[in-house]
Scaffold this active site. Structure first.
Site, PDB file in Angstrom:
ATOM      1  N   ASN A  88      -8.387  -2.581  -2.593  1.00  0.00           N
ATOM      2  CA  ASN A  88      -9.769  -2.300  -2.190  1.00  0.00           C
ATOM      3  C   ASN A  88     -10.113  -0.809  -2.275  1.00  0.00           C
ATOM      4  OD1 ASN A  88      -7.987  -2.093   0.180  1.00  0.00           O
ATOM      5  ND2 ASN A  88      -9.854  -1.600   1.310  1.00  0.00           N
ATOM      6  N   HIS A  89      -9.092   0.063  -2.323  1.00  0.00           N
ATOM      7  CA  HIS A  89      -9.359   1.499  -2.472  1.00  0.00           C
ATOM      8  C   HIS A  89      -9.422   1.927  -3.934  1.00  0.00           C
ATOM      9  CE1 HIS A  89      -9.241   3.155   1.697  1.00  0.00           C
ATOM     10  NE2 HIS A  89      -8.718   1.947   1.917  1.00  0.00           N
TER      11      HIS A  89
ATOM     12  N   HIS B 121      -4.044  -8.256  -3.630  1.00  0.00           N
ATOM     13  CA  HIS B 121      -4.076  -7.198  -2.624  1.00  0.00           C
ATOM     14  C   HIS B 121      -4.462  -7.705  -1.245  1.00  0.00           C
ATOM     15  CE1 HIS B 121      -4.373  -3.237  -0.883  1.00  0.00           C
ATOM     16  NE2 HIS B 121      -5.561  -3.546  -0.419  1.00  0.00           N
TER      17      HIS B 121
ATOM     18  N   ASP C  51       0.826  -1.206   0.000  1.00  0.00           N
ATOM     19  CA  ASP C  51       0.000   0.000   0.000  1.00  0.00           C
ATOM     20  C   ASP C  51       0.864   1.261   0.000  1.00  0.00           C
ATOM     21  OD1 ASP C  51      -1.607  -2.176   0.729  1.00  0.00           O
ATOM     22  OD2 ASP C  51      -2.982  -0.902   1.851  1.00  0.00           O
TER      23      ASP C  51
ATOM     24  N   HIS D  86      -1.066   4.562  -0.579  1.00  0.00           N
ATOM     25  CA  HIS D  86      -2.058   5.481   0.010  1.00  0.00           C
ATOM     26  C   HIS D  86      -1.675   6.951  -0.132  1.00  0.00           C
ATOM     27  CE1 HIS D  86      -5.122   2.871   1.542  1.00  0.00           C
ATOM     28  NE2 HIS D  86      -4.271   2.141   2.223  1.00  0.00           N
TER      29      HIS D  86
ATOM     30  N   ASP E 252      -3.978  -0.065  -3.627  1.00  0.00           N
ATOM     31  CA  ASP E 252      -4.157   1.019  -2.659  1.00  0.00           C
ATOM     32  C   ASP E 252      -3.175   2.156  -2.923  1.00  0.00           C
ATOM     33  OD1 ASP E 252      -6.226  -0.368  -1.572  1.00  0.00           O
ATOM     34  OD2 ASP E 252      -5.471  -0.372   0.474  1.00  0.00           O
TER      35      ASP E 252
ATOM     36  N   HIS F 156      -2.513  -4.683   1.943  1.00  0.00           N
ATOM     37  CA  HIS F 156      -3.827  -4.471   2.570  1.00  0.00           C
ATOM     38  C   HIS F 156      -3.783  -4.156   4.055  1.00  0.00           C
ATOM     39  CE1 HIS F 156      -8.120  -4.504   2.587  1.00  0.00           C
ATOM     40  NE2 HIS F 156      -8.271  -5.673   3.191  1.00  0.00           N
TER      41      HIS F 156
END
Length: 699
Positions: A467-468, A522, A399, A401, A435, A611
């Site tokens: 998932n994002h 992920h 990730d 982010h 992500d 994740h």
């Protein structure tokens, strides 16, 4: 015996060099009795009948030369490159240039001139010298110049920083040299005070001692020594070349394999053969130490690399808190470039860490450019499968982010996806596990750069879906707000950048397989993923349905949202109350028994996933058959966690490389109350999710 060959050969010559880079012998330069030449010939020793092939190399090439040196780099971003240095030109004048010969993935060969960093030492002109690599350092040993009385010592070229360093040892010519661990051995040749009588002495140079006055070189050679020691004592092949069959007891090399290590290697080999999870051939394993980056003197660009045993990572993380000066804004883009190259030139700037915004926080790229980039990216993704096949060596990121700064730090420290001298895209693939947006303050920089890299290098840059990467999630957790604020756009507009980028997300693949052994995704396997054909059957563009109504929708949620159970003792499928507080049963945790079952069903031996925030940036599960990697440091400004990237080598080894949080004086994470964090706080790190701290990668 004379090796029988067919066809044309390199012909009679002397003063040339020959190295071995599997599977080829490579000959360069020399003199054919009439002329000094600069041709390159290869012979594949694994393919009969043996045939010499003259390489047709376009572009810039080294000038003709004799009595030069050549050595093969086997470590770092120049891995696999034959580096030629110096020699004597056609005019009998010694040379001091260095060239690297590399083979591209499409079969092309070319030369690249090794740069020399401005305002630093420059190498000396020389010939009849020796060369050898230790780690990322090329050692140029002894040799002669145009002046018979001039004595040449040792010069060290760092292939990662393009800097030369000069030392006294090694003052001979026409000698032989080799490296073993952190020692340089020099044998024979002529000494300057007796230029007509060859010597029979063997000299050993302790490079750790030699570099003791340069803390940067010392840190790198020490980290290399620790890595080599870990590999030898665990029964694995060392990174640096050893002296096969040589008896060096008289000169006491730094490390010899103890009997216990030999027994351990035999035991490990037997266990590997008996494992029902592992397919035929070599299997991947986690290295016994990780490499961490420490800034020197408060400047993160002045970096010190340190090899830390996995058992001591937690202790090390408590010592580190890094300060950084404010970045400067980059220049605006120039005309006459392709769309993706504009983004790459402006955003792939590891030394600047420049945020593309003005004083008001606006994103400087025009909306039309971003939309066109997204459309190009979709076209690339449409041509690729939902399960990617990836080969080693490869770097695996977890990730991000929106932490563009962390991404730049990784690129600065360990190479970036570029074709220039500081890039390593010809040597490594890059695999990102999803992500890319939300939570962080610079999702636009991050996703625009990754899309541009995907368009530029479609076969080497691999972007999986997280998932994002879902409009229903990133509408609530930061990305939508960032687009609205920094681009002044209406999110309800079907042609908004927010919607254009989410169209890219709907085409992202869900999994990748590395060397037919490791599956990367992920989240995880959840309760429904049993066979890879289930993923293959999914159709894109793919919308994530959270109110699950059928098996296909549940499969997608499992791949993007599921987590391993809290410990290796927690088996089966269990509720995931943190991610599923309403107990719908759609988001679950899977135990080590489910990991074993899935790997066995598909002939694989490991799962790599992201994740979850993990404190050391990576963490093992299910006896090491699952590894979680997380690349964003100090998740949401709360946890002070490290970030990691996993380097997967051709030797089937997984090497974690870590960075720690920076103290910039300001947060790069969205504050509480922004972007939905007051509705749902960030998921806590794995070690805080159980009643007791879970066993991590080194327990």
């Amino acid at each position: 015996m004379i090796v029988p060959v067919v066809g044309t050969t390199p012909g009679r010559r002397y003063g040339h060099t020959m190295i071995y880079s599997k599977p080829n012998l490579i000959i360069f330069g020399g003199n054919n009795g009439t002329d000094t030449v600069n041709d390159v010939w290869i012979l594949n020793i694994e393919k009969a009948p043996f045939t010499w092939v003259k390489l047709p190399i376009a572009g810039d090439v080294p000038s003709p030369r004799t009595y030069h040196s050549a050595a093969l780099c086997t470590f770092g971003s120049a891995t696999g490159m034959m580096v030629v240095f110096g020699g004597r030109g056609s005019d009998q004048i010694p040379l001091h240039d260095a060239w690297g010969l590399r083979k591209h993935r499409d079969g092309r060969w070319d030369w690249v001139l090794a740069p020399c960093r401005p305002n630093t030492e420059t190498p000396s002109n020389r010939y009849q010298h020796g060369a050898a690599f230790v780690g990322t350092f090329m050692l140029i040993v002894g040799g002669r110049t145009s002046h018979a009385a001039e004595q040449m010592g040792l010069e060290v070229y760092d292939t990662e920083t393009s800097e030369w360093h000069r030392y006294r040892p090694g003052r001979r010519f026409r000698h032989a040299c080799w490296t073993a661990d952190t020692f340089l051995y020099v044998y024979g040749g002529f000494e300057y005070d007796a230029p007509v009588v060859p010597t029979d002495s063997l000299v050993r140079v302790d490079l750790v001692h030699l570099f003791s006055n340069n803390k940067y070189l010392l840190a790198k050679i020490t980290a290399f020594a620790a890595d080599t020691h870990d590999q030898i004592t665990s029964g694995r092949a060392p990174s640096s070349p050893m002296l096969p069959g040589a008896n060096l007891s008289a000169v006491k090399p730094v490390m010899m394999m103890p009997p216990a290590a030999v027994d351990k290697r035999k035991t490990a080999g037997k266990e590997a053969q008996e494992s029902k999870l592992k397919p035929s051939g070599q299997s991947f394993h986690l290295a016994s130490s990780a490499v961490i980056a420490l800034p020197s003197g408060g400047d993160p660009h002045s970096k010190v690399l340190k090899s830390i045993p996995l058992k001591k990572l937690q202790e090390e993380s408590k010592k580190i808190f890094v300060h950084i000066r404010d970045p400067k804004l980059p220049n605006q883009f120039e005309d006459g470039e392709t769309i993706h190259s504009i983004f790459i030139r402006q955003l792939l700037r590891p030394r600047d860490w420049a945020m593309q915004q003005d004083s008001s926080g606006k994103f400087k790229f025009k909306r039309e450019l971003i939309a066109s980039l997204a459309e190009e990216c979709v076209k690339v993704l449409q041509q690729q499968p939902i399960i990617l096949n990836v080969r080693a060596p490869v770097k695996v990121f977890g990730d991000i982010h929106g932490q563009y700064q962390d991404l730049m730090r990784f690129f600065d420290l360990w190479g970036m996806p570029s074709e220039d001298i500081h890039g390593d895209i010809e040597a490594y693939d890059y695999l990102f596990l999803g992500d890319y947006v939300d939570r962080g303050s610079h999702s636009l920089e991050t996703i625009c750069l990754l899309m541009a890299l995907k368009v530029r290098y479609p076969q080497q840059i691999h972007l999986l879906r997280g998932n994002h990467e879902d409009r229903w999630i990133n509408n609530a957790f930061g990305f939508a707000d960032e687009c609205a604020m920094r681009l002044d756009e209406d999110l309800d507009d079907p042609n908004s950048i927010f919607n254009k980028i989410n169209e890219v997300f709907d085409w992202l693949p869900l999994a990748a397989i590395i060397e037919d052994r490791i599956i990367c995704l992920h989240g995880g396997i959840g309760s429904t993923l049993n066979k890879l054909v289930q993923i293959d059957a999914l159709k894109r563009p793919l919308e994530v349905i959270h109110e699950v109504q059928n098996d296909i929708q549940q499969l997608v949620v499992d791949i993007l949202w599921s987590d391993p159970t809290d410990t290796d003792q927690d088996l089966g499928i269990q509720p995931n109350y943190i991610r599923d507080p309403n107990s719908t049963g759609n988001i679950v945790k899977f135990g080590p028994d489910k990991v074993e079952e899935f790997l066995g069903n598909n002939g694989l031996n490991m799962i790599l996933r992201a994740h979850e925030c993990v404190m050391d940036g990576f963490e093992r599960f299910a006896g090491g058959t699952l590894i979680t990697v997380f690349s964003a440091t100090d998740y949401c400004g709360r946890h002070k966690n490290a970030g990691a990237v996993l380097f997967i080598t051709r030797k089937f080894e997984i090497i974690p490389k870590l960075i720690y949080p920076l103290d910039t004086g300001e947060s790069n994470w969205m504050e509480d109350g922004e972007a939905g964090q007051e509705v749902r706080p960030p998921t806590p790190p794995r070690w805080t999710t159980a009643q007791f701290p879970r066993n991590n990668s080194f327990n």
